[in-house]
Design a protein around this motif. Sequence first.
Motif, PDB file in Angstrom:
ATOM      1  N   TYR A  15      27.854 -56.167  64.165  1.00  0.00           N
ATOM      2  CA  TYR A  15      27.091 -56.296  65.399  1.00  0.00           C
ATOM      3  C   TYR A  15      27.852 -57.193  66.355  1.00  0.00           C
ATOM      4  CZ  TYR A  15      23.035 -54.134  63.181  1.00  0.00           C
ATOM      5  OH  TYR A  15      22.187 -53.255  62.567  1.00  0.00           O
ATOM      6  N   SER A  16      28.448 -56.598  67.344  1.00  0.00           N
ATOM      7  CA  SER A  16      29.198 -57.370  68.338  1.00  0.00           C
ATOM      8  C   SER A  16      29.310 -56.547  69.608  1.00  0.00           C
ATOM      9  CB  SER A  16      30.599 -57.728  67.818  1.00  0.00           C
ATOM     10  OG  SER A  16      31.333 -56.554  67.525  1.00  0.00           O
ATOM     11  N   THR A  17      29.424 -57.229  70.719  1.00  0.00           N
ATOM     12  CA  THR A  17      29.555 -56.580  72.018  1.00  0.00           C
ATOM     13  C   THR A  17      31.023 -56.408  72.381  1.00  0.00           C
ATOM     14  OG1 THR A  17      27.467 -57.538  72.771  1.00  0.00           O
ATOM     15  CG2 THR A  17      28.976 -56.738  74.465  1.00  0.00           C
ATOM     16  N   ASP A  18      31.363 -55.228  72.862  1.00  0.00           N
ATOM     17  CA  ASP A  18      32.732 -54.958  73.306  1.00  0.00           C
ATOM     18  C   ASP A  18      32.935 -55.635  74.664  1.00  0.00           C
ATOM     19  OD1 ASP A  18      35.171 -54.005  74.115  1.00  0.00           O
ATOM     20  OD2 ASP A  18      34.716 -51.893  73.782  1.00  0.00           O
ATOM     21  N   LYS A  19      33.646 -56.747  74.661  1.00  0.00           N
ATOM     22  CA  LYS A  19      33.889 -57.491  75.892  1.00  0.00           C
ATOM     23  C   LYS A  19      35.244 -57.194  76.503  1.00  0.00           C
ATOM     24  CE  LYS A  19      30.955 -61.343  74.382  1.00  0.00           C
ATOM     25  NZ  LYS A  19      30.872 -62.805  74.108  1.00  0.00           N
ATOM     26  N   GLU A  20      36.004 -56.352  75.865  1.00  0.00           N
ATOM     27  CA  GLU A  20      37.356 -56.064  76.337  1.00  0.00           C
ATOM     28  C   GLU A  20      37.429 -54.801  77.192  1.00  0.00           C
ATOM     29  OE1 GLU A  20      39.940 -55.932  72.994  1.00  0.00           O
ATOM     30  OE2 GLU A  20      39.570 -58.016  72.394  1.00  0.00           O
ATOM     31  N   THR A  21      36.662 -53.782  76.826  1.00  0.00           N
ATOM     32  CA  THR A  21      36.730 -52.512  77.548  1.00  0.00           C
ATOM     33  C   THR A  21      35.996 -52.613  78.877  1.00  0.00           C
ATOM     34  OG1 THR A  21      36.755 -51.310  75.443  1.00  0.00           O
ATOM     35  CG2 THR A  21      36.260 -50.047  77.428  1.00  0.00           C
ATOM     36  N   VAL A  22      36.663 -52.230  79.952  1.00  0.00           N
ATOM     37  CA  VAL A  22      36.060 -52.199  81.287  1.00  0.00           C
ATOM     38  C   VAL A  22      35.576 -50.770  81.542  1.00  0.00           C
ATOM     39  CG1 VAL A  22      36.394 -52.559  83.748  1.00  0.00           C
ATOM     40  CG2 VAL A  22      37.571 -54.045  82.094  1.00  0.00           C
ATOM     41  N   LEU A  23      34.284 -50.601  81.560  1.00  0.00           N
ATOM     42  CA  LEU A  23      33.691 -49.272  81.716  1.00  0.00           C
ATOM     43  C   LEU A  23      33.467 -48.951  83.182  1.00  0.00           C
ATOM     44  CD1 LEU A  23      32.406 -46.759  80.362  1.00  0.00           C
ATOM     45  CD2 LEU A  23      30.234 -48.027  80.361  1.00  0.00           C
ATOM     46  N   SER A  24      33.780 -47.728  83.565  1.00  0.00           N
ATOM     47  CA  SER A  24      33.577 -47.281  84.939  1.00  0.00           C
ATOM     48  C   SER A  24      33.088 -45.836  84.930  1.00  0.00           C
ATOM     49  CB  SER A  24      34.880 -47.377  85.737  1.00  0.00           C
ATOM     50  OG  SER A  24      34.735 -46.769  87.009  1.00  0.00           O
ATOM     51  N   VAL A  25      32.251 -45.501  85.920  1.00  0.00           N
ATOM     52  CA  VAL A  25      31.779 -44.120  86.063  1.00  0.00           C
ATOM     53  C   VAL A  25      32.262 -43.493  87.371  1.00  0.00           C
ATOM     54  CG1 VAL A  25      29.732 -44.445  84.633  1.00  0.00           C
ATOM     55  CG2 VAL A  25      29.608 -44.931  87.087  1.00  0.00           C
ATOM     56  N   GLY A  26      33.082 -44.230  88.138  1.00  0.00           N
ATOM     57  CA  GLY A  26      33.607 -43.709  89.400  1.00  0.00           C
ATOM     58  C   GLY A  26      32.863 -44.242  90.601  1.00  0.00           C
ATOM     59  N   LYS A  27      33.598 -44.524  91.662  1.00  0.00           N
ATOM     60  CA  LYS A  27      33.003 -45.102  92.869  1.00  0.00           C
ATOM     61  C   LYS A  27      32.068 -44.140  93.587  1.00  0.00           C
ATOM     62  CE  LYS A  27      36.816 -48.324  93.765  1.00  0.00           C
ATOM     63  NZ  LYS A  27      37.844 -48.759  94.741  1.00  0.00           N
ATOM     64  N   GLU A  28      32.306 -42.848  93.466  1.00  0.00           N
ATOM     65  CA  GLU A  28      31.484 -41.865  94.166  1.00  0.00           C
ATOM     66  C   GLU A  28      30.391 -41.268  93.273  1.00  0.00           C
ATOM     67  OE1 GLU A  28      33.985 -38.920  95.895  1.00  0.00           O
ATOM     68  OE2 GLU A  28      35.103 -40.345  97.126  1.00  0.00           O
ATOM     69  N   CYS A  29      30.211 -41.842  92.123  1.00  0.00           N
ATOM     70  CA  CYS A  29      29.202 -41.336  91.181  1.00  0.00           C
ATOM     71  C   CYS A  29      27.796 -41.412  91.808  1.00  0.00           C
ATOM     72  CB  CYS A  29      29.250 -42.150  89.888  1.00  0.00           C
ATOM     73  SG  CYS A  29      27.962 -41.722  88.689  1.00  0.00           S
ATOM     74  N   SER A  30      27.055 -40.340  91.692  1.00  0.00           N
ATOM     75  CA  SER A  30      25.710 -40.309  92.275  1.00  0.00           C
ATOM     76  C   SER A  30      24.824 -39.292  91.555  1.00  0.00           C
ATOM     77  CB  SER A  30      25.766 -39.959  93.767  1.00  0.00           C
ATOM     78  OG  SER A  30      26.216 -38.613  93.936  1.00  0.00           O
ATOM     79  N   TYR A  31      23.535 -39.502  91.725  1.00  0.00           N
ATOM     80  CA  TYR A  31      22.565 -38.525  91.235  1.00  0.00           C
ATOM     81  C   TYR A  31      21.861 -37.958  92.460  1.00  0.00           C
ATOM     82  CZ  TYR A  31      18.922 -36.259  88.560  1.00  0.00           C
ATOM     83  OH  TYR A  31      18.086 -35.318  88.017  1.00  0.00           O
ATOM     84  N   PRO A  32      22.157 -36.710  92.829  1.00  0.00           N
ATOM     85  CA  PRO A  32      21.627 -36.171  94.098  1.00  0.00           C
ATOM     86  C   PRO A  32      20.137 -35.903  94.115  1.00  0.00           C
ATOM     87  CG  PRO A  32      22.783 -34.470  92.860  1.00  0.00           C
ATOM     88  CD  PRO A  32      23.001 -35.752  92.114  1.00  0.00           C
ATOM     89  N   TYR A  33      19.501 -35.920  92.951  1.00  0.00           N
ATOM     90  CA  TYR A  33      18.070 -35.627  92.881  1.00  0.00           C
ATOM     91  C   TYR A  33      17.292 -36.909  92.589  1.00  0.00           C
ATOM     92  CZ  TYR A  33      20.512 -31.264  91.888  1.00  0.00           C
ATOM     93  OH  TYR A  33      21.363 -30.207  91.923  1.00  0.00           O
ATOM     94  N   PHE A  34      17.588 -37.955  93.338  1.00  0.00           N
ATOM     95  CA  PHE A  34      17.038 -39.279  93.054  1.00  0.00           C
ATOM     96  C   PHE A  34      15.527 -39.284  93.071  1.00  0.00           C
ATOM     97  CE2 PHE A  34      15.810 -43.522  94.936  1.00  0.00           C
ATOM     98  CZ  PHE A  34      15.845 -44.196  93.748  1.00  0.00           C
ATOM     99  N   LEU A  35      14.911 -38.658  94.057  1.00  0.00           N
ATOM    100  CA  LEU A  35      13.461 -38.728  94.182  1.00  0.00           C
ATOM    101  C   LEU A  35      12.826 -37.631  93.384  1.00  0.00           C
ATOM    102  CD1 LEU A  35      13.103 -39.721  97.909  1.00  0.00           C
ATOM    103  CD2 LEU A  35      13.020 -41.148  95.892  1.00  0.00           C
TER     104      LEU A  35
END
Length: 381
Positions: A361-381
């Motif tokens: 049980y430990s948290t990964d503090k080394e990996t920098v996770l990214s989903v992209g600057k333009e990531c979006s969910y177009p059906y927000f509402l």
Amino acid sequence: MSALLQTASQHGNNVKLYIFILTFTAFSIVSFIFMDMQKGLEAHFAAPKAPLSPSRPSKNTYTNNNHQQSEAETDTNTETQQDWEPFNNTNPHRNSWCPYAQCLNSPLCTPCNQRFFFLASTARSGSTTLLRMFNALPHIRLSGENHNQLYVISRLTHNLDTHRPYILKHPVDKPTGPFQHNAIPEGSMGCVAQTAVKSLNPPPLELQKKKNANVGEYDRGLILGFKTVRLHQGNWTAEEAAVYLKTHFPCSKVLINYQTNVTHEYLSFKRTFHGNGGDGDDGSDKKDEKEQQYKGPSIAYFKQINKFQEEFNHYLGDEMSRLIDMDQWVHDVEILNSVVRWMGYKKCRFNKIVHENDKGYSTDKETVLSVGKECSYPYFL
């Protein structure tokens, strides 16, 4: 003299006639007035109400609290308003998150309004890694383990479905008897279950402490859910679990995760909860004391869990669920990116796999996770 008497008698008769005529006339007038007064009183206390104008519908226009509009108003409304019924199957997310959902809407509950996402995994198969990665997506909030609370919540409906009289199956009001109750709309227990789940995944405490905090507005449009490695532990079959989700959380998607290499899963479980256990990972064949005392799940048990996961995925169907294998996605991030696209996200891509709870049980503090600057969910509402 005789003539005088005759004249007096005739005069007396005339007076009597005049008195009779006057008396009869007076009686007629009084009778007419009395009858008119009586009619007036009857009209005051028993007269029917005058019809209301079309712009002011009578209360009787709204029957059974259904708020159906009067014919006079309906003539001026749109087709959508004319067709609206309090009991309907309208799906607000039919073009995005859950086009497959069967929405049993009623005045008590609209179960398809809230979107859910569940991570159903086996133990020691990367479920916490998946939790962290999918929480990185916008407009979604997932919580962690809750001791299989979904199964516990399901018992609310199960209790009513398995004891006579089956009060959820009465389509009409039952005004008498020890089990008297009004008709309970089909699907209304879904909102009870959803409220319980949402209570397990509230907004941050910082928001809750704010004066006049509007939790509903804060969560508006969010996809909510949690991850669990205990779904199979409930006293239900995979089919029963799938049916419950479809009826009580109709607008949900489920990511089902397991590990086909059950030997690796079994050894990981022993290392985490029972030490090394003499499994030979250190190059030795020696069995220590903990191996002799180990009474945890067997390889056969992990195979049974995998079967549950596969059947659960089958009964939910391809539109509602995805089945992934940790032995594959841990080496190929694109498998998870395909899940992101299935969820409806646009221009979102995980750059790499994080490794939560690696070797314990430990948290990964080394990996920098990214989903992209333009990531979006177009059906927000």
